[in-house]
Design a protein around this motif. Structure first.
Motif, PDB file in Angstrom:
ATOM      1  N   ARG A  36     131.710  25.243 126.439  1.00  0.00           N
ATOM      2  CA  ARG A  36     131.207  25.323 127.787  1.00  0.00           C
ATOM      3  C   ARG A  36     130.544  24.273 128.315  1.00  0.00           C
ATOM      4  NH1 ARG A  36     125.986  28.281 128.614  1.00  0.00           N
ATOM      5  NH2 ARG A  36     125.652  27.550 131.150  1.00  0.00           N
ATOM      6  N   ALA A  37     130.948  23.700 129.492  1.00  0.00           N
ATOM      7  CA  ALA A  37     130.243  22.698 129.947  1.00  0.00           C
ATOM      8  C   ALA A  37     129.246  23.024 130.912  1.00  0.00           C
ATOM      9  CB  ALA A  37     131.513  21.764 130.747  1.00  0.00           C
ATOM     10  N   ILE A  38     128.377  22.154 131.356  1.00  0.00           N
ATOM     11  CA  ILE A  38     127.221  22.248 132.092  1.00  0.00           C
ATOM     12  C   ILE A  38     127.453  21.605 133.458  1.00  0.00           C
ATOM     13  CG2 ILE A  38     124.764  22.298 132.451  1.00  0.00           C
ATOM     14  CD1 ILE A  38     124.362  22.767 129.673  1.00  0.00           C
ATOM     15  N   ASP A  39     127.290  22.369 134.605  1.00  0.00           N
ATOM     16  CA  ASP A  39     127.433  21.610 135.935  1.00  0.00           C
ATOM     17  C   ASP A  39     126.287  20.488 135.998  1.00  0.00           C
ATOM     18  OD1 ASP A  39     129.751  22.791 136.493  1.00  0.00           O
ATOM     19  OD2 ASP A  39     128.667  24.455 137.709  1.00  0.00           O
ATOM     20  N   ALA A  40     126.372  19.360 136.438  1.00  0.00           N
ATOM     21  CA  ALA A  40     125.349  18.542 136.633  1.00  0.00           C
ATOM     22  C   ALA A  40     125.690  17.572 137.896  1.00  0.00           C
ATOM     23  CB  ALA A  40     125.162  17.577 135.478  1.00  0.00           C
ATOM     24  N   MET A  41     124.551  17.036 138.288  1.00  0.00           N
ATOM     25  CA  MET A  41     124.549  15.957 139.249  1.00  0.00           C
ATOM     26  C   MET A  41     124.032  14.714 138.913  1.00  0.00           C
ATOM     27  SD  MET A  41     123.142  16.221 143.292  1.00  0.00           S
ATOM     28  CE  MET A  41     121.642  15.507 142.730  1.00  0.00           C
ATOM     29  N   GLY A  46     123.892   3.524 140.749  1.00  0.00           N
ATOM     30  CA  GLY A  46     124.357   2.486 139.776  1.00  0.00           C
ATOM     31  C   GLY A  46     124.438   2.734 138.348  1.00  0.00           C
ATOM     32  N   VAL A  47     124.439   3.930 138.009  1.00  0.00           N
ATOM     33  CA  VAL A  47     124.583   4.664 136.455  1.00  0.00           C
ATOM     34  C   VAL A  47     125.853   4.059 136.021  1.00  0.00           C
ATOM     35  CG1 VAL A  47     124.508   6.587 135.092  1.00  0.00           C
ATOM     36  CG2 VAL A  47     123.179   6.539 137.222  1.00  0.00           C
ATOM     37  N   ARG A  48     125.945   3.393 134.726  1.00  0.00           N
ATOM     38  CA  ARG A  48     127.076   2.972 134.034  1.00  0.00           C
ATOM     39  C   ARG A  48     127.621   4.107 133.588  1.00  0.00           C
ATOM     40  NH1 ARG A  48     123.218  -1.123 133.725  1.00  0.00           N
ATOM     41  NH2 ARG A  48     124.031  -3.182 134.652  1.00  0.00           N
ATOM     42  N   LEU A  49     128.886   4.399 133.656  1.00  0.00           N
ATOM     43  CA  LEU A  49     129.565   5.285 132.909  1.00  0.00           C
ATOM     44  C   LEU A  49     130.375   4.568 131.793  1.00  0.00           C
ATOM     45  CD1 LEU A  49     130.387   8.255 132.907  1.00  0.00           C
ATOM     46  CD2 LEU A  49     132.439   7.785 134.238  1.00  0.00           C
ATOM     47  N   ARG A  50     130.141   4.803 130.692  1.00  0.00           N
ATOM     48  CA  ARG A  50     130.505   3.809 129.422  1.00  0.00           C
ATOM     49  C   ARG A  50     131.702   4.636 128.876  1.00  0.00           C
ATOM     50  NH1 ARG A  50     127.088  -0.268 128.536  1.00  0.00           N
ATOM     51  NH2 ARG A  50     125.141   0.163 129.874  1.00  0.00           N
ATOM     52  N   TYR A  64     123.770   8.456 143.034  1.00  0.00           N
ATOM     53  CA  TYR A  64     123.142   9.814 143.382  1.00  0.00           C
ATOM     54  C   TYR A  64     124.041  10.607 144.264  1.00  0.00           C
ATOM     55  CZ  TYR A  64     119.585  12.754 144.975  1.00  0.00           C
ATOM     56  OH  TYR A  64     118.540  13.848 145.068  1.00  0.00           O
ATOM     57  N   GLY A  65     124.183  11.895 143.743  1.00  0.00           N
ATOM     58  CA  GLY A  65     124.920  12.838 144.563  1.00  0.00           C
ATOM     59  C   GLY A  65     126.333  13.154 143.920  1.00  0.00           C
ATOM     60  N   ASP A  66     126.706  12.239 142.872  1.00  0.00           N
ATOM     61  CA  ASP A  66     128.047  12.158 142.405  1.00  0.00           C
ATOM     62  C   ASP A  66     127.962  13.670 141.416  1.00  0.00           C
ATOM     63  OD1 ASP A  66     129.367  10.199 143.521  1.00  0.00           O
ATOM     64  OD2 ASP A  66     129.073   8.960 141.862  1.00  0.00           O
ATOM     65  N   TYR A  67     129.129  14.412 141.437  1.00  0.00           N
ATOM     66  CA  TYR A  67     128.880  15.663 140.612  1.00  0.00           C
ATOM     67  C   TYR A  67     130.040  15.772 139.554  1.00  0.00           C
ATOM     68  CZ  TYR A  67     132.240  17.251 143.680  1.00  0.00           C
ATOM     69  OH  TYR A  67     133.487  17.403 144.439  1.00  0.00           O
ATOM     70  N   ARG A  86     135.797  12.707 143.894  1.00  0.00           N
ATOM     71  CA  ARG A  86     135.781  11.285 144.125  1.00  0.00           C
ATOM     72  C   ARG A  86     134.316  10.656 143.954  1.00  0.00           C
ATOM     73  NH1 ARG A  86     139.620   7.977 144.509  1.00  0.00           N
ATOM     74  NH2 ARG A  86     139.730   6.047 145.304  1.00  0.00           N
ATOM     75  N   SER A  87     134.101   9.842 143.062  1.00  0.00           N
ATOM     76  CA  SER A  87     132.699   9.110 143.152  1.00  0.00           C
ATOM     77  C   SER A  87     132.465   8.217 144.383  1.00  0.00           C
ATOM     78  CB  SER A  87     132.281   8.501 141.909  1.00  0.00           C
ATOM     79  OG  SER A  87     133.101   7.257 141.963  1.00  0.00           O
ATOM     80  N   ALA A  88     131.091   7.952 144.715  1.00  0.00           N
ATOM     81  CA  ALA A  88     130.745   7.084 145.767  1.00  0.00           C
ATOM     82  C   ALA A  88     131.299   5.570 145.486  1.00  0.00           C
ATOM     83  CB  ALA A  88     129.205   6.992 145.891  1.00  0.00           C
ATOM     84  N   SER A  89     131.456   5.326 144.345  1.00  0.00           N
ATOM     85  CA  SER A  89     132.020   3.755 143.947  1.00  0.00           C
ATOM     86  C   SER A  89     133.655   4.112 143.835  1.00  0.00           C
ATOM     87  CB  SER A  89     131.442   3.621 142.589  1.00  0.00           C
ATOM     88  OG  SER A  89     132.003   4.393 141.521  1.00  0.00           O
ATOM     89  N   GLY A  90     134.407   5.335 144.020  1.00  0.00           N
ATOM     90  CA  GLY A  90     135.656   5.174 144.135  1.00  0.00           C
ATOM     91  C   GLY A  90     136.452   5.531 142.852  1.00  0.00           C
ATOM     92  N   LEU A  91     135.458   6.041 141.770  1.00  0.00           N
ATOM     93  CA  LEU A  91     135.939   6.541 140.413  1.00  0.00           C
ATOM     94  C   LEU A  91     136.852   8.196 140.912  1.00  0.00           C
ATOM     95  CD1 LEU A  91     133.377   6.107 137.917  1.00  0.00           C
ATOM     96  CD2 LEU A  91     135.535   5.026 137.866  1.00  0.00           C
ATOM     97  N   PRO A  92     138.199   8.161 140.315  1.00  0.00           N
ATOM     98  CA  PRO A  92     138.851   9.459 140.794  1.00  0.00           C
ATOM     99  C   PRO A  92     138.034  10.630 140.167  1.00  0.00           C
ATOM    100  CG  PRO A  92     140.197   7.927 139.284  1.00  0.00           C
ATOM    101  CD  PRO A  92     138.984   7.302 139.632  1.00  0.00           C
TER     102      PRO A  92
END
Length: 122
Positions: A36-41, A46-50, A64-67, A86-92
């Motif tokens: 089970r995944a948990i919904d989050a925001m 500028g959080v680095r997704l690694r 902020y606000g990407d979900y 789609r993230s604010a930075s353009g990630l799909p």
């Protein structure tokens, strides 16, 4: 929800045949690492997704606000996150990567890192 997590941990221990006492904090991490995944925001900019927990390769940035959903937790501090739109930075949408759990909040507004670490019964 806190009681449900604690109950889930107790039932898991009973089904697995262990008599170990499971704390509510362990139950929260256990619930995330299950299917089970948990919904989050995202609650920072500028959080680095690694690509890996603590890794140096940056897949992209979250704002902020990407979900999306937290899929799993590594070492209690790194969350595997799947972007819901789609993230604010353009990630799909659907992009998956790792970020510090301190940058996420659950749907009830609680920082995910506090949910997974603090005593939930308090």
């Amino acid at each position: 929800m806190k009681r449900q997590l604690a109950l889930l941990a107790v039932l898991s221990a009973a089904v697995c045949g262990t008599s170990a006492v499971v704390t509510p904090a362990q139950a929260a991490v256990s619930a995330v690492t299950s299917a089970r995944a948990i919904d989050a925001m995202v609650i920072a900019n500028g959080v680095r997704l690694r690509s890996t927990p603590g890794g140096s390769w940056v897949v992209g940035y979250l704002y902020y606000g990407d979900y999306g959903q937290i899929l799993s937790v590594s070492s209690g501090t790194w969350c595997q996150f799947r972007l819901g739109g789609r993230s604010a930075s353009g990630l799909p949408a659907g992009t998956v990567g790792w970020a510090s759990c301190s940058y996420f909040a659950t749907e009830d507004g609680v920082r995910f890192s506090q949910t997974a670490v603090d005593a939930l019964g308090a």
